[in-house]
Design a protein around this motif. Structure first.
Motif, PDB file in Angstrom:
ATOM      1  N   LYS A   1       0.952  -1.051   0.115  1.00 36.86           N
ATOM      2  CA  LYS A   1       0.029   0.015   0.114  1.00 36.86           C
ATOM      3  C   LYS A   1       0.994   1.295   0.015  1.00 36.86           C
ATOM      4  O   LYS A   1       1.810   1.207   0.368  1.00 36.86           O
ATOM      5  CB  LYS A   1      -0.841   0.040   1.233  1.00 36.86           C
ATOM      6  CG  LYS A   1      -2.273  -1.210   1.318  1.00 36.86           C
ATOM      7  CD  LYS A   1      -3.216  -0.562   0.189  1.00 36.86           C
ATOM      8  CE  LYS A   1      -4.375  -1.210   0.152  1.00 36.86           C
ATOM      9  NZ  LYS A   1      -5.150  -1.168  -0.806  1.00 36.86           N
TER      10      LYS A   1
ATOM     11  N   TYR B   1      -2.026  -5.715   8.862  1.00 42.55           N
ATOM     12  CA  TYR B   1      -2.768  -4.960   8.217  1.00 42.55           C
ATOM     13  C   TYR B   1      -4.449  -5.227   8.394  1.00 42.55           C
ATOM     14  O   TYR B   1      -5.162  -4.228   8.754  1.00 42.55           O
ATOM     15  CB  TYR B   1      -2.641  -5.096   6.530  1.00 42.55           C
ATOM     16  CG  TYR B   1      -3.620  -4.247   5.649  1.00 42.55           C
ATOM     17  CD1 TYR B   1      -3.214  -2.910   5.329  1.00 42.55           C
ATOM     18  CD2 TYR B   1      -4.768  -4.651   5.184  1.00 42.55           C
ATOM     19  CE1 TYR B   1      -3.978  -2.104   4.822  1.00 42.55           C
ATOM     20  CE2 TYR B   1      -5.633  -3.884   4.468  1.00 42.55           C
ATOM     21  CZ  TYR B   1      -5.126  -2.505   4.089  1.00 42.55           C
ATOM     22  OH  TYR B   1      -6.042  -1.735   3.426  1.00 42.55           O
TER      23      TYR B   1
ATOM     24  N   VAL C   1      -7.372  -2.725  10.264  1.00 39.41           N
ATOM     25  CA  VAL C   1      -8.603  -2.626   9.603  1.00 39.41           C
ATOM     26  C   VAL C   1      -9.946  -3.134  10.579  1.00 39.41           C
ATOM     27  O   VAL C   1     -10.788  -2.298  10.901  1.00 39.41           O
ATOM     28  CB  VAL C   1      -8.748  -3.274   8.261  1.00 39.41           C
ATOM     29  CG1 VAL C   1     -10.137  -3.244   7.781  1.00 39.41           C
ATOM     30  CG2 VAL C   1      -7.760  -2.849   7.183  1.00 39.41           C
TER      31      VAL C   1
ATOM     32  N   GLN D   1     -15.048   0.805  -1.351  1.00 41.67           N
ATOM     33  CA  GLN D   1     -14.366  -0.314  -0.612  1.00 41.67           C
ATOM     34  C   GLN D   1     -13.262   0.394   0.373  1.00 41.67           C
ATOM     35  O   GLN D   1     -12.770   1.220   0.380  1.00 41.67           O
ATOM     36  CB  GLN D   1     -13.330  -1.104  -1.466  1.00 41.67           C
ATOM     37  CG  GLN D   1     -12.549  -2.295  -0.941  1.00 41.67           C
ATOM     38  CD  GLN D   1     -11.360  -2.916  -1.941  1.00 41.67           C
ATOM     39  OE1 GLN D   1     -11.451  -2.384  -3.153  1.00 41.67           O
ATOM     40  NE2 GLN D   1     -10.942  -4.049  -1.715  1.00 41.67           N
TER      41      GLN D   1
ATOM     42  N   TYR E   1     -10.177   0.763   2.769  1.00 40.27           N
ATOM     43  CA  TYR E   1      -8.947   0.566   2.869  1.00 40.27           C
ATOM     44  C   TYR E   1      -8.231   1.711   3.943  1.00 40.27           C
ATOM     45  O   TYR E   1      -8.786   2.452   4.398  1.00 40.27           O
ATOM     46  CB  TYR E   1      -8.116   0.314   1.586  1.00 40.27           C
ATOM     47  CG  TYR E   1      -7.944   1.555   0.922  1.00 40.27           C
ATOM     48  CD1 TYR E   1      -6.765   2.242   0.922  1.00 40.27           C
ATOM     49  CD2 TYR E   1      -9.033   1.843   0.016  1.00 40.27           C
ATOM     50  CE1 TYR E   1      -6.744   3.319   0.064  1.00 40.27           C
ATOM     51  CE2 TYR E   1      -8.851   3.182  -0.682  1.00 40.27           C
ATOM     52  CZ  TYR E   1      -7.800   3.799  -0.777  1.00 40.27           C
ATOM     53  OH  TYR E   1      -7.497   4.994  -1.739  1.00 40.27           O
TER      54      TYR E   1
END
Length: 282
Positions: A113, A129, A133, A196, A198
């Motif tokens: 990322k 990660y 999240v 989405q 992220y």
């Protein structure tokens, strides 16, 4: 010289995963996440036309002619580029590099990322990660699960818009004349894409000695084709000119702010104050 080049590549690539990258992987990744690999298949003209058709599909009436002119100019430029590419077709990456990119992108144990604040590229273990999240999404004061289907949510949005339309009819009619209610009423599920969620790893917040498990992320929820996108753009178009007329206003970017400072005449008794806002968008 090779060691110096490798060191320069590494300066923009921050590997917090448990995977050790090879020199060739670092060199390939140093091209950046915006590097576009030359497609190995012919250009699909029909697909390009379809994309141009959807471009500005919900643009306001006042900007419709500008959008038509823009799409016509864009179409001509794209066709010229396609002609040059077809006549002088060559790959911009070696076959071994292309294989390496496919292998890295298909791995399910790491994720790549962009770092927050444009600090380069971050490689993290999926475990770290996803942990961040899930930590953010479990905050019930900010997020809540939607048991409602997307179609049901669309019905809810339309009801609210209808109520808003009735409220505005006869009031501020000149101000909202350019808002195309028909385009909103005709909005369908096919026209929308569920945003989405992220995060961008905030590696600049890491303290010395902290591991990847301590990395926090900036939440990003892009709404380019969501149910409220049309209204959001319309509100932004109306508010932005008014905000810029005020002596106190938000700047569009840090670069714009720096350029404004370079031109500004700053009095001797001026005091600069900075602050950091936690969870600005949530």
């Amino acid at each position: 010289m090779l060691d110096l080049e490798l060191q320069q590549c590494k300066s923009n690539i921050h590997n917090y995963s448990s995977t050790k990258l090879s020199h060739h992987e670092i060199e390939t990744l140093s091209r950046g996440l915006n590097f576009a690999i030359t497609p190995s298949h012919p250009v699909d003209i029909a697909q390009m036309e379809s994309a141009l058709k959807n471009l500005g599909k919900f643009v306001s009436a006042e900007n419709s002619q500008q959008m038509i002119d823009y799409k016509s100019s864009l179409r001509q430029n794209l066709l010229q580029i396609i002609k040059r590419k077809v006549s002088n077709f060559q790959l911009n990456i070696t076959s071994s590099e292309a294989t390496m990119v496919r292998e890295l992108s298909s791995r399910d144990d790491i994720i790549i990322k962009p770092a927050d604040k444009n600090l380069g590229m971050v490689i993290m273990d999926w475990l770290d990660y996803n942990r961040e999240v899930e930590r953010q999404l479990s905050d019930s004061s900010t997020y809540e699960p939607r048991g409602q289907h997307q179609k049901g949510f669309l019905v809810l949005i339309r009801r609210k818009l209808s109520k808003l339309k009735l409220t505005f009819n006869g009031k501020f009619s000149d101000y909202i004349a350019n808002l195309s209610w028909s385009k909103i009423d005709s909005l369908s599920i096919e026209d929308t894409t569920i945003p989405q969620f992220y995060i961008l790893p905030k590696i600049h917040k890491l303290k010395p000695g902290e591991s990847a498990a301590a990395i926090r992320g900036r939440p990003i929820i892009p709404g380019f084709k969501w149910l409220t996108t049309i209204l959001s753009r319309w509100i932004s178009d109306r508010l932005t000119p008014m905000i810029k007329q005020h002596i106190w206003h938000l700047t569009e970017s840090s670069d714009r702010f720096i350029k404004s400072l370079e031109k500004a005449v700053i009095p001797p008794n001026c005091i600069f104050i900075t602050m950091d806002i936690e969870s600005l968008y949530t």
